[in-house]
Design a protein around this motif. Sequence first.
Motif, short mmCIF file in Angstrom:
data_model
loop_
_atom_site.label_atom_id
_atom_site.label_comp_id
_atom_site.label_asym_id
_atom_site.label_seq_id
_atom_site.Cartn_x
_atom_site.Cartn_y
_atom_site.Cartn_z
N VAL A 140 -35.38 -50.94 -17.26
CA VAL A 140 -35.27 -49.59 -16.63
C VAL A 140 -34.99 -48.50 -17.48
O VAL A 140 -35.86 -47.40 -17.12
N LEU A 141 -34.22 -48.43 -18.53
CA LEU A 141 -34.13 -47.47 -19.32
C LEU A 141 -35.35 -46.82 -19.76
O LEU A 141 -35.69 -45.85 -20.15
N LYS A 142 -36.09 -47.92 -20.19
CA LYS A 142 -37.60 -47.85 -20.71
C LYS A 142 -38.41 -46.90 -20.00
O LYS A 142 -39.39 -46.43 -20.47
N GLU A 143 -38.21 -47.07 -18.65
CA GLU A 143 -39.16 -46.30 -17.72
C GLU A 143 -38.74 -44.96 -17.65
O GLU A 143 -39.82 -44.25 -17.40
N TYR A 144 -37.70 -44.31 -18.47
CA TYR A 144 -37.57 -42.96 -18.53
C TYR A 144 -38.43 -42.30 -19.69
O TYR A 144 -38.91 -41.22 -19.74
N ASN A 145 -38.77 -43.28 -20.81
CA ASN A 145 -39.54 -43.21 -21.88
C ASN A 145 -40.05 -44.19 -22.33
O ASN A 145 -39.43 -45.23 -22.74
N MET A 146 -41.27 -44.70 -22.44
CA MET A 146 -41.73 -46.00 -22.60
C MET A 146 -41.73 -46.40 -23.99
O MET A 146 -42.84 -46.42 -24.91
N SER A 147 -40.59 -46.47 -24.56
CA SER A 147 -40.33 -46.49 -26.02
C SER A 147 -38.85 -47.61 -26.06
O SER A 147 -37.98 -47.52 -25.53
N ASP A 148 -39.42 -48.84 -26.91
CA ASP A 148 -37.98 -49.54 -26.98
C ASP A 148 -36.75 -48.89 -27.78
O ASP A 148 -35.82 -49.01 -27.35
N LEU A 149 -37.11 -47.91 -28.70
CA LEU A 149 -36.21 -47.16 -29.29
C LEU A 149 -35.47 -46.13 -28.58
O LEU A 149 -34.46 -45.99 -28.72
N TYR A 150 -36.27 -45.52 -27.72
CA TYR A 150 -35.60 -44.56 -26.72
C TYR A 150 -34.61 -45.24 -25.82
O TYR A 150 -33.40 -45.14 -25.80
N ALA A 151 -34.89 -46.56 -25.18
CA ALA A 151 -34.17 -47.30 -24.37
C ALA A 151 -32.79 -47.69 -24.91
O ALA A 151 -31.71 -47.65 -24.74
N LEU A 152 -33.22 -48.04 -26.29
CA LEU A 152 -31.90 -48.54 -27.21
C LEU A 152 -31.17 -47.48 -27.49
O LEU A 152 -29.81 -47.66 -27.57
N PHE A 153 -31.54 -46.25 -27.89
CA PHE A 153 -30.88 -45.31 -28.17
C PHE A 153 -29.78 -44.74 -26.95
O PHE A 153 -28.61 -44.59 -27.36
N ILE A 154 -30.56 -44.90 -25.77
CA ILE A 154 -29.92 -44.53 -24.60
C ILE A 154 -28.50 -45.55 -24.51
O ILE A 154 -27.52 -45.16 -24.11
N GLY A 155 -28.92 -46.68 -24.50
CA GLY A 155 -27.79 -47.61 -24.25
C GLY A 155 -26.73 -47.83 -25.32
O GLY A 155 -25.52 -47.78 -25.04
N HIS A 156 -27.29 -47.46 -26.52
CA HIS A 156 -26.19 -47.34 -27.64
C HIS A 156 -25.33 -46.20 -27.74
O HIS A 156 -24.09 -46.18 -27.83
N ALA A 157 -25.85 -45.15 -27.29
CA ALA A 157 -25.30 -43.74 -26.96
C ALA A 157 -24.27 -43.86 -25.88
O ALA A 157 -23.06 -43.54 -26.20
N GLY A 158 -24.78 -44.66 -24.76
CA GLY A 158 -23.81 -44.76 -23.75
C GLY A 158 -22.62 -45.58 -24.09
O GLY A 158 -21.51 -45.27 -23.67
N ASP A 159 -22.69 -46.72 -25.09
CA ASP A 159 -21.80 -47.31 -25.34
C ASP A 159 -20.66 -46.82 -26.19
O ASP A 159 -19.52 -46.88 -26.08
N ARG A 160 -21.21 -45.81 -27.17
CA ARG A 160 -20.31 -45.04 -27.96
C ARG A 160 -19.80 -43.89 -27.25
O ARG A 160 -18.44 -43.58 -27.34
N ILE A 161 -20.20 -43.43 -26.23
CA ILE A 161 -19.59 -42.34 -25.42
C ILE A 161 -18.39 -43.14 -24.38
O ILE A 161 -17.23 -42.65 -24.38
N ALA A 162 -18.47 -44.31 -24.22
CA ALA A 162 -17.67 -45.00 -23.40
C ALA A 162 -16.40 -45.54 -24.48
O ALA A 162 -15.35 -45.61 -23.97
N HIS A 163 -17.03 -46.16 -25.46
CA HIS A 163 -16.07 -46.97 -26.31
C HIS A 163 -15.63 -46.44 -27.57
O HIS A 163 -15.04 -47.12 -28.55
N GLY A 164 -16.46 -45.31 -28.18
CA GLY A 164 -16.15 -44.85 -29.58
C GLY A 164 -17.35 -45.01 -30.26
O GLY A 164 -18.17 -45.87 -30.23
#
Length: 420
Positions: A324-348
């Motif tokens: 679903v994140l990849k639907e925002y920008n059709m790139s595995d790296l984009y979706a991974l960036f968003i997921g990872h950045a979200g984790d870091r925003i939430a948990h450090g």
Amino acid sequence: MMTALRVFPSRKTVLALTLLIALLALIAPTRAAQIDGQFQAWLQNDLWPQARAEGISKKTFDAALAGIRPNLKLPDLVMPGEKPKTPKKQHQAEFGSPGNYFAEKTIGAVTAGGRARLPANAKTLAAIEKRYGVPGPVVLAIWGRETGYGAAKLSYDAFEVLGTKAFMATRKDMFRTELLAALRIVDKGLVSRAAMKSSWAGALGQPQFMPTSFLKHAVDFDGDSHPDIWNSTPDVLASIASYLVDYGWVKGRDWGFEVTVPDRVSCSLEGPDQGKTIAQWAGLGITRVGGKPFPVGELRAEGFLLMPAGREGPAFIVTPNFYVLKEYNMSDLYALFIGHAGDRIAHGDKRFSAGWGDVGTLYRSDIAAMQRGLEKLGYDVGSADGLPGFKTRRSIGLWQQKNGRAATCFPDAGLVKALR
């Protein structure tokens, strides 16, 4: 001592050069005026009949496009009467490690900016998560990645960009659809004509929605009766969440987990079409990094192996929410960036446990040649575009296994040479 010989152009040569410069100065404006005339005729004779048929008023059409001229400085344009140029072989376009996408300067700015904005937006984010089921840190990560939390200046007139591209871009049919959607936005009174500011690609507002996406996903969350993705933070955040939900975000599920993949598990098992339950992946010996078990609630649900750098980088078990994140920008790296950045925003600021390997000196043309070689052998690489997506990565792994090599699922100089 020898004296340097100075050669001065003759008076006739100087005169010829002066005339040539003057002629070129005249040609450019003439060509621009000719294109503008063709553009104005296209607006009235081609675009307007379709706009009228779709219910857009003449008043809106004229007001939105009044004074618009083609912006010939935009990329990917094809001059009227000409055919698209065949792209030259881009030997100069280096292919780098996927790790470059996660440069700490970039992802650190997104995560620090997200954490800084959590307190002020906590109430809004809680309300958004309650309504849409999308965690606030994920929404913040997209906001930060797209426009730096609204800091990016949207200095283009959306109708100038979309009009130019609908008239003369390489993908003009797509931009025609977006231009008509932009006219519909103004015609419905959702956004004023003056507020229609965009990026050079025609993307609107802080979430960077194309006009068709605005019509489908933008929401009014601050209660003023219109969705304002340029100035209203609640509308920006809720519209991002709305977009994700409309593409299938599953409430209560994470986006994915960094994992360790034992050598006995082939990297060619990667891809959204090769899912297993997370319990099955665990049964193969795949474990979360740091020793944490997978959440109990995830074990019976489907997950997918993701190895964006093959054996040369970190590995993940991702959920459908990743795609679903990849639907925002059709790139595995984009979706991974968003997921990872979200984790870091939430948990450090916990970084990936595995590093990214060095690709060496390769170019996109090398990767494309390797992909064409795999295609000739019957492998599905997705597209021979010089970008190794999951189909290319697993095809590499399958070829390596078939030829008695250790499967790395990522290109290198030896593979390029062997498969050309």
